[in-house]
Design a protein around this motif. Structure first.
Motif, PDB file in Angstrom:
ATOM      1  N   PRO A 124      80.123  30.951  56.120  1.00 40.54           N
ATOM      2  CA  PRO A 124      80.141  32.313  56.654  1.00 40.54           C
ATOM      3  C   PRO A 124      81.452  32.605  57.389  1.00 40.54           C
ATOM      4  O   PRO A 124      82.058  31.706  57.965  1.00 40.54           O
ATOM      5  CB  PRO A 124      78.973  32.323  57.635  1.00 40.54           C
ATOM      6  CG  PRO A 124      78.183  31.108  57.386  1.00 40.54           C
ATOM      7  CD  PRO A 124      79.109  30.118  56.741  1.00 40.54           C
ATOM      8  N   GLU A 125      81.863  33.830  57.314  1.00 39.08           N
ATOM      9  CA  GLU A 125      83.034  34.297  58.059  1.00 39.08           C
ATOM     10  C   GLU A 125      82.533  35.182  59.191  1.00 39.08           C
ATOM     11  O   GLU A 125      81.442  35.747  59.108  1.00 39.08           O
ATOM     12  CB  GLU A 125      83.934  35.125  57.140  1.00 39.08           C
ATOM     13  CG  GLU A 125      84.492  34.359  55.965  1.00 39.08           C
ATOM     14  CD  GLU A 125      85.869  33.795  56.272  1.00 39.08           C
ATOM     15  OE1 GLU A 125      86.639  34.487  56.952  1.00 39.08           O
ATOM     16  OE2 GLU A 125      86.137  32.664  55.841  1.00 39.08           O
TER      17      GLU A 125
ATOM     18  N   ARG B 269      71.426  41.071  62.584  1.00 39.41           N
ATOM     19  CA  ARG B 269      71.832  39.906  61.781  1.00 39.41           C
ATOM     20  C   ARG B 269      72.956  40.333  60.830  1.00 39.41           C
ATOM     21  O   ARG B 269      72.805  41.307  60.092  1.00 39.41           O
ATOM     22  CB  ARG B 269      70.636  39.364  61.004  1.00 39.41           C
ATOM     23  CG  ARG B 269      69.529  38.833  61.912  1.00 39.41           C
ATOM     24  CD  ARG B 269      68.383  38.284  61.091  1.00 39.41           C
ATOM     25  NE  ARG B 269      67.185  38.091  61.895  1.00 39.41           N
ATOM     26  CZ  ARG B 269      66.722  36.902  62.292  1.00 39.41           C
ATOM     27  NH1 ARG B 269      67.337  35.803  61.959  1.00 39.41           N
ATOM     28  NH2 ARG B 269      65.620  36.819  63.019  1.00 39.41           N
ATOM     29  N   GLY B 270      74.055  39.643  60.903  1.00 40.71           N
ATOM     30  CA  GLY B 270      75.189  39.954  60.036  1.00 40.71           C
ATOM     31  C   GLY B 270      76.106  41.027  60.596  1.00 40.71           C
ATOM     32  O   GLY B 270      77.104  41.365  59.968  1.00 40.71           O
TER      33      GLY B 270
ATOM     34  N   VAL C  62      88.463  31.079  67.134  1.00 39.76           N
ATOM     35  CA  VAL C  62      87.189  30.684  67.752  1.00 39.76           C
ATOM     36  C   VAL C  62      86.024  31.390  67.051  1.00 39.76           C
ATOM     37  O   VAL C  62      84.933  30.834  66.918  1.00 39.76           O
ATOM     38  CB  VAL C  62      87.212  30.959  69.277  1.00 39.76           C
ATOM     39  CG1 VAL C  62      85.869  30.647  69.916  1.00 39.76           C
ATOM     40  CG2 VAL C  62      88.294  30.126  69.948  1.00 39.76           C
ATOM     41  N   CYS C  63      86.283  32.602  66.566  1.00 45.12           N
ATOM     42  CA  CYS C  63      85.232  33.305  65.792  1.00 45.12           C
ATOM     43  C   CYS C  63      84.869  32.504  64.542  1.00 45.12           C
ATOM     44  O   CYS C  63      83.689  32.400  64.177  1.00 45.12           O
ATOM     45  CB  CYS C  63      85.715  34.701  65.380  1.00 45.12           C
ATOM     46  SG  CYS C  63      85.690  35.866  66.738  1.00 45.12           S
TER      47      CYS C  63
ATOM     48  N   ALA D 167      81.329  30.724  63.521  1.00 41.46           N
ATOM     49  CA  ALA D 167      80.772  31.061  62.195  1.00 41.46           C
ATOM     50  C   ALA D 167      80.425  29.802  61.402  1.00 41.46           C
ATOM     51  O   ALA D 167      79.558  29.830  60.528  1.00 41.46           O
ATOM     52  CB  ALA D 167      81.756  31.912  61.406  1.00 41.46           C
ATOM     53  N   GLY D 168      81.087  28.690  61.745  1.00 36.55           N
ATOM     54  CA  GLY D 168      80.818  27.439  61.040  1.00 36.55           C
ATOM     55  C   GLY D 168      79.613  26.687  61.584  1.00 36.55           C
ATOM     56  O   GLY D 168      79.198  25.671  61.020  1.00 36.55           O
ATOM     57  N   MET D 169      79.040  27.159  62.691  1.00 39.16           N
ATOM     58  CA  MET D 169      77.896  26.445  63.283  1.00 39.16           C
ATOM     59  C   MET D 169      76.616  26.733  62.488  1.00 39.16           C
ATOM     60  O   MET D 169      76.406  27.870  62.058  1.00 39.16           O
ATOM     61  CB  MET D 169      77.678  26.889  64.731  1.00 39.16           C
ATOM     62  CG  MET D 169      78.800  26.481  65.659  1.00 39.16           C
ATOM     63  SD  MET D 169      78.443  27.016  67.341  1.00 39.16           S
ATOM     64  CE  MET D 169      79.935  26.440  68.158  1.00 39.16           C
TER      65      MET D 169
END
Ligand code: SF4
Ligand code: SF4
Length: 340
Positions: free
Chosen positions: A9-10, A244-245, A278-279, A283-285
């Protein structure tokens, strides 16, 4: 060159809700900040640098809140810097810090001021916000109106003020509010669970407020109620948003990028990092993916006509009530079995 992972996800926020301080003299009963965020707050230089990084990363608007953001000595400097960077600026306040000079400065900056109004009169408002707070917020509204500042009101709904909901739009119109915002108070910080509204109560409150807004001719915004589309025809002047999103970031007083400002886990540290990078870290979590892109939505949501815009509703409430980010919003009357 690093290959792009199509599954990763970005996160490119265009709006930031920034809790710049937890300090506040009001002591409201529904405060979701009190007792949280223990680390040292960002200083002026750190906050200014972060604003520049946000603008460079594509953020277009920022809402400064807290605690009481306007009680920070550097509040106007930060709001002014954000405006100069081309960001649309709004502030949330109880009204306590508003003086004639401050109202004029906010008007000159073109900032929108969200006044916290928690009832239609002193009895309810002060039950939530303490003695003397009603005259304070009324005076703040007068000063802002005289200065020509753009004013909206925001009301957190709980069992303390639910009886006033239908009349809040008309009362807020008398405050000079262009837009009336309502949100469900969340069981976090100082807010006791016994004060939280249930799904049926909240649906009734929203319908009553929507009727009141239609009669008063004011625009009603429902914050943190992504499921509002299933509540029937609320009228043309009522708006709500998916969560969400959504390209919205929340930042804590101690400089953490949060999954949501209501939750105390899954954050990335903005101190010493670049906002845009950092965003991507958050997003990678796995929690980010679980909250924003639920892979196995509950059947009630999959079969719901509002799924496209709602996608399971508020993940923070889901977590606080059920310990899971991907179960349906407990405030949704359909998920609660109250609608067919
Ligand atoms: S997760 Fe819930 S509380 Fe947080 S911003 Fe979204 S709707 Fe609001
Ligand atoms: S059932 Fe699920 S998708 Fe439908 S409105 Fe409720 S929370 Fe949203």
């Amino acid at each position: 060159m690093e290959e792009e992972d199509p599954e990763k996800p970005e996160f490119h926020p265009v709006h930031v809700n920034w809790l710049l301080t937890k300090a506040c003299s009001a002591g409201c009963r529904h405060c979701y900040i009190r007792g949280r965020f223990g680390g040292p707050e960002l200083g002026t230089g750190e906050a200014l640098a972060l604003l520049e990084e946000m603008a460079a990363a594509g953020v277009r608007s920022v809402c400064f809140t807290g605690g009481e953001f306007l009680a920070r000595p550097d509040a106007l400097a930060l709001a002014g810097a954000a405006v100069r960077l081309g960001l649309e600026v709004s502030v949330v306040t109880s009204g306590f810090p508003i003086t004639e000079e401050l109202a004029e400065s906010l008007a000159v900056l073109g900032a929108t001021t969200y006044l916290s109004v928690d009832g239609v009169g002193p009895e309810t408002h002060e039950r939530v916000r303490g003695p003397g707070s009603w005259e304070v917020v009324r005076r703040a509204a007068r000063l802002l109106a005289r200065a020509g500042a753009r004013v909206c009101t925001v009301t957190a709904l709980s069992r303390l003020n639910v009886a006033d909901a239908g009349r809040i739009p008309a009362a807020a119109g008398e405050f000079g509010a262009e837009v009336v915002c309502l949100l469900p108070a969340m069981p976090q910080g100082a807010m006791g669970r016994e004060l939280v509204l249930g799904a049926g109560e909240f649906a009734a409150v929203v319908r009553s407020a929507a009727k009141g807004a239609g009669a008063a001719g004011v625009e009603l915004h429902l914050w943190c109620a992504p499921f509002a589309g299933i509540l029937g025809d609320l009228g043309a002047g009522v708006r709500w948003w998916p969560c969400r999103g959504a390209p919205v970031a929340d930042i804590s007083p101690d400089g953490k990028l949060l999954l949501c400002d209501v939750l105390d886990f899954a954050f990335a540290d903005l101190r010493g990092g670049n906002f845009g990078e950092v965003c991507q870290e958050i997003a990678g979590m796995p929690e980010f993916a679980e909250a924003h892109f639920p892979v196995r939505p509950a059947e009630v949501c999959r079969k719901c006509p509002a799924w496209g815009e709602c996608r399971g509703g508020c993940f923070a409430r889901a977590y606080l009530d059920f310990g899971s980010l991907s179960v349906p919003d407990p405030l949704c009357p359909r998920a609660a079995g109250l609608l067919g």
